[in-house]
Design a protein around this motif. Structure first.
Motif, PDB file in Angstrom:
ATOM      1  N   ALA A  32       0.833  -1.205   0.000  1.00  8.52           N
ATOM      2  CA  ALA A  32       0.000   0.000   0.000  1.00  8.52           C
ATOM      3  C   ALA A  32       0.864   1.251   0.000  1.00  8.52           C
ATOM      4  O   ALA A  32       0.566   2.227  -0.705  1.00  8.52           O
ATOM      5  CB  ALA A  32      -0.936  -0.009   1.216  1.00  8.52           C
ATOM      6  N   TRP A  33       1.934   1.238   0.785  1.00  2.00           N
ATOM      7  CA  TRP A  33       2.855   2.374   0.847  1.00  2.00           C
ATOM      8  C   TRP A  33       3.461   2.629  -0.531  1.00  2.00           C
ATOM      9  O   TRP A  33       3.493   3.772  -1.017  1.00  2.00           O
ATOM     10  CB  TRP A  33       3.955   2.089   1.877  1.00  2.00           C
ATOM     11  N   SER A  34       3.939   1.570  -1.176  1.00  9.73           N
ATOM     12  CA  SER A  34       4.552   1.718  -2.507  1.00  9.73           C
ATOM     13  C   SER A  34       3.556   2.248  -3.525  1.00  9.73           C
ATOM     14  O   SER A  34       3.876   3.145  -4.315  1.00  9.73           O
ATOM     15  CB  SER A  34       5.097   0.366  -2.989  1.00  9.73           C
ATOM     16  N   GLU A  35       2.350   1.686  -3.529  1.00  9.69           N
ATOM     17  CA  GLU A  35       1.324   2.136  -4.465  1.00  9.69           C
ATOM     18  C   GLU A  35       0.966   3.604  -4.216  1.00  9.69           C
ATOM     19  O   GLU A  35       0.734   4.362  -5.149  1.00  9.69           O
ATOM     20  CB  GLU A  35       0.073   1.258  -4.345  1.00  9.69           C
ATOM     21  N   PHE A  37       2.963   6.015  -2.994  1.00 10.39           N
ATOM     22  CA  PHE A  37       3.991   6.941  -3.464  1.00 10.39           C
ATOM     23  C   PHE A  37       4.187   6.882  -4.975  1.00 10.39           C
ATOM     24  O   PHE A  37       4.585   7.884  -5.583  1.00 10.39           O
ATOM     25  CB  PHE A  37       5.293   6.745  -2.677  1.00 10.39           C
ATOM     26  N   LEU A  38       3.863   5.760  -5.609  1.00 13.07           N
ATOM     27  CA  LEU A  38       3.890   5.734  -7.079  1.00 13.07           C
ATOM     28  C   LEU A  38       2.794   6.637  -7.641  1.00 13.07           C
ATOM     29  O   LEU A  38       3.034   7.407  -8.578  1.00 13.07           O
ATOM     30  CB  LEU A  38       3.707   4.306  -7.595  1.00 13.07           C
ATOM     31  N   ALA A  39       1.603   6.533  -7.070  1.00 13.08           N
ATOM     32  CA  ALA A  39       0.504   7.394  -7.522  1.00 13.08           C
ATOM     33  C   ALA A  39       0.813   8.853  -7.222  1.00 13.08           C
ATOM     34  O   ALA A  39       0.536   9.747  -8.048  1.00 13.08           O
ATOM     35  CB  ALA A  39      -0.802   6.968  -6.852  1.00 13.08           C
ATOM     36  N   TRP A  56      -2.968  15.060   1.566  1.00 11.34           N
ATOM     37  CA  TRP A  56      -3.027  14.537   0.202  1.00 11.34           C
ATOM     38  C   TRP A  56      -2.495  13.112   0.163  1.00 11.34           C
ATOM     39  O   TRP A  56      -3.120  12.217  -0.417  1.00 11.34           O
ATOM     40  CB  TRP A  56      -2.231  15.483  -0.703  1.00 11.34           C
ATOM     41  N   LEU A  57      -1.343  12.867   0.793  1.00  2.44           N
ATOM     42  CA  LEU A  57      -0.757  11.527   0.816  1.00  2.44           C
ATOM     43  C   LEU A  57      -1.623  10.534   1.589  1.00  2.44           C
ATOM     44  O   LEU A  57      -1.788   9.385   1.174  1.00  2.44           O
ATOM     45  CB  LEU A  57       0.648  11.573   1.419  1.00  2.44           C
ATOM     46  N   VAL A  58      -2.191  10.974   2.702  1.00  2.00           N
ATOM     47  CA  VAL A  58      -3.057  10.093   3.488  1.00  2.00           C
ATOM     48  C   VAL A  58      -4.310   9.720   2.686  1.00  2.00           C
ATOM     49  O   VAL A  58      -4.771   8.576   2.740  1.00  2.00           O
ATOM     50  CB  VAL A  58      -3.407  10.736   4.849  1.00  2.00           C
ATOM     51  N   THR A  59      -4.835  10.658   1.931  1.00  3.55           N
ATOM     52  CA  THR A  59      -5.987  10.361   1.077  1.00  3.55           C
ATOM     53  C   THR A  59      -5.633   9.312   0.033  1.00  3.55           C
ATOM     54  O   THR A  59      -6.383   8.354  -0.185  1.00  3.55           O
ATOM     55  CB  THR A  59      -6.496  11.648   0.390  1.00  3.55           C
ATOM     56  N   ILE A  60      -4.495   9.472  -0.612  1.00  2.30           N
ATOM     57  CA  ILE A  60      -4.050   8.487  -1.599  1.00  2.30           C
ATOM     58  C   ILE A  60      -3.822   7.137  -0.928  1.00  2.30           C
ATOM     59  O   ILE A  60      -4.251   6.091  -1.426  1.00  2.30           O
ATOM     60  CB  ILE A  60      -2.764   8.967  -2.321  1.00  2.30           C
ATOM     61  N   ALA A  61      -3.175   7.143   0.237  1.00  2.00           N
ATOM     62  CA  ALA A  61      -2.908   5.897   0.965  1.00  2.00           C
ATOM     63  C   ALA A  61      -4.202   5.205   1.354  1.00  2.00           C
ATOM     64  O   ALA A  61      -4.307   3.967   1.286  1.00  2.00           O
ATOM     65  CB  ALA A  61      -2.060   6.183   2.203  1.00  2.00           C
ATOM     66  N   HIS A  62      -5.184   5.973   1.759  1.00  2.00           N
ATOM     67  CA  HIS A  62      -6.485   5.391   2.108  1.00  2.00           C
ATOM     68  C   HIS A  62      -7.082   4.674   0.902  1.00  2.00           C
ATOM     69  O   HIS A  62      -7.538   3.534   1.009  1.00  2.00           O
ATOM     70  CB  HIS A  62      -7.434   6.486   2.604  1.00  2.00           C
ATOM     71  N   ARG A  63      -7.062   5.321  -0.241  1.00  2.00           N
ATOM     72  CA  ARG A  63      -7.638   4.720  -1.449  1.00  2.00           C
ATOM     73  C   ARG A  63      -6.863   3.466  -1.875  1.00  2.00           C
ATOM     74  O   ARG A  63      -7.461   2.461  -2.260  1.00  2.00           O
ATOM     75  CB  ARG A  63      -7.680   5.748  -2.574  1.00  2.00           C
ATOM     76  N   LYS A  64      -5.554   3.522  -1.793  1.00  2.00           N
ATOM     77  CA  LYS A  64      -4.747   2.356  -2.144  1.00  2.00           C
ATOM     78  C   LYS A  64      -4.988   1.214  -1.160  1.00  2.00           C
ATOM     79  O   LYS A  64      -5.026   0.043  -1.534  1.00  2.00           O
ATOM     80  CB  LYS A  64      -3.261   2.708  -2.204  1.00  2.00           C
ATOM     81  N   SER A  65      -5.158   1.539   0.111  1.00  2.00           N
ATOM     82  CA  SER A  65      -5.442   0.519   1.127  1.00  2.00           C
ATOM     83  C   SER A  65      -6.794  -0.138   0.879  1.00  2.00           C
ATOM     84  O   SER A  65      -6.933  -1.357   0.988  1.00  2.00           O
ATOM     85  CB  SER A  65      -5.412   1.138   2.526  1.00  2.00           C
ATOM     86  N   VAL A  66      -7.777   0.669   0.533  1.00  2.00           N
ATOM     87  CA  VAL A  66      -9.101   0.122   0.219  1.00  2.00           C
ATOM     88  C   VAL A  66      -9.008  -0.805  -0.991  1.00  2.00           C
ATOM     89  O   VAL A  66      -9.623  -1.878  -1.016  1.00  2.00           O
ATOM     90  CB  VAL A  66     -10.121   1.258  -0.003  1.00  2.00           C
TER      91      VAL A  66
END
Length: 163
Positions: A32-35, A37-39, A56-66
């Motif tokens: 999830a972390w890698s995905e 930071f790639l996004a 912004w990063l937490v929002t992206i991380a949330h979406r990748k985690s989901v």
């Protein structure tokens, strides 16, 4: 001027990893972390300079985690023993055998029109696009097929109607 992306990773990487670990667990957190930071790397050039980077990063991380959680839910589940009988999901049961046999005995156009319209629920226009021909021809094929089933296999239709 925006900070180099590498400094963004250095500053917020641990926070994002911690959040991912809590959401998806330690086994999938690094993915999830890698995905994330790639996004983020792809989107970073368009990010406004006054944006809240951490949010912004937490929002992206949330979406990748989901995404990872959803993918995990689709994964096969390991079992200790294979069942002795096949699954009945999507397979007509014993009460459907007569009706299934009756429908399979119909001519192809009638069988397809009945299956696509009555079983799948597609409108006649879409059935016509799939099987070829006009909407009227498909409607007629379905009507003829139902008429055949009513006269030739009335018991099968009665069983289906009472389900």
């Amino acid at each position: 001027m925006k900070a180099p992306f590498e400094s963004i990773v250095d500053k917020h990487g641990a926070t994002v990893l911690r959040m991912c670990t809590f959401v998806v667990g330690p086994s999938d957190a690094e993915d999830a972390w890698s995905e994330t930071f790639l996004a983020a790397l792809r989107a970073y050039p368009q990010l406004p300079e006054d944006a809240n980077i951490q949010a912004w990063l937490v929002t992206i991380a949330h979406r990748k985690s989901v995404d990872i959680i959803r993918a995990r839910q689709r994964d096969a589940v390991a079992v200790s023993a294979v069942p002795d009988r096949p699954s009945s999901i999507g397979v007509p049961g014993p009460a459907d055998d007569d009706l299934s046999d009756a429908v399979r005995a119909l001519p192809p156009k009638q069988r397809q029109a009945i299956a696509y319209h009555y079983l799948v629920g597609l409108p006649y226009t879409e059935v016509a696009a799939i099987v070829g021909g006009t909407t009227a021809a498909v409607r007629k094929a379905a009507s003829d097929g139902i008429a055949t089933l009513r006269t030739t296999y009335p018991d099968a239709l009665l069983k289906e109607a009472h389900r």
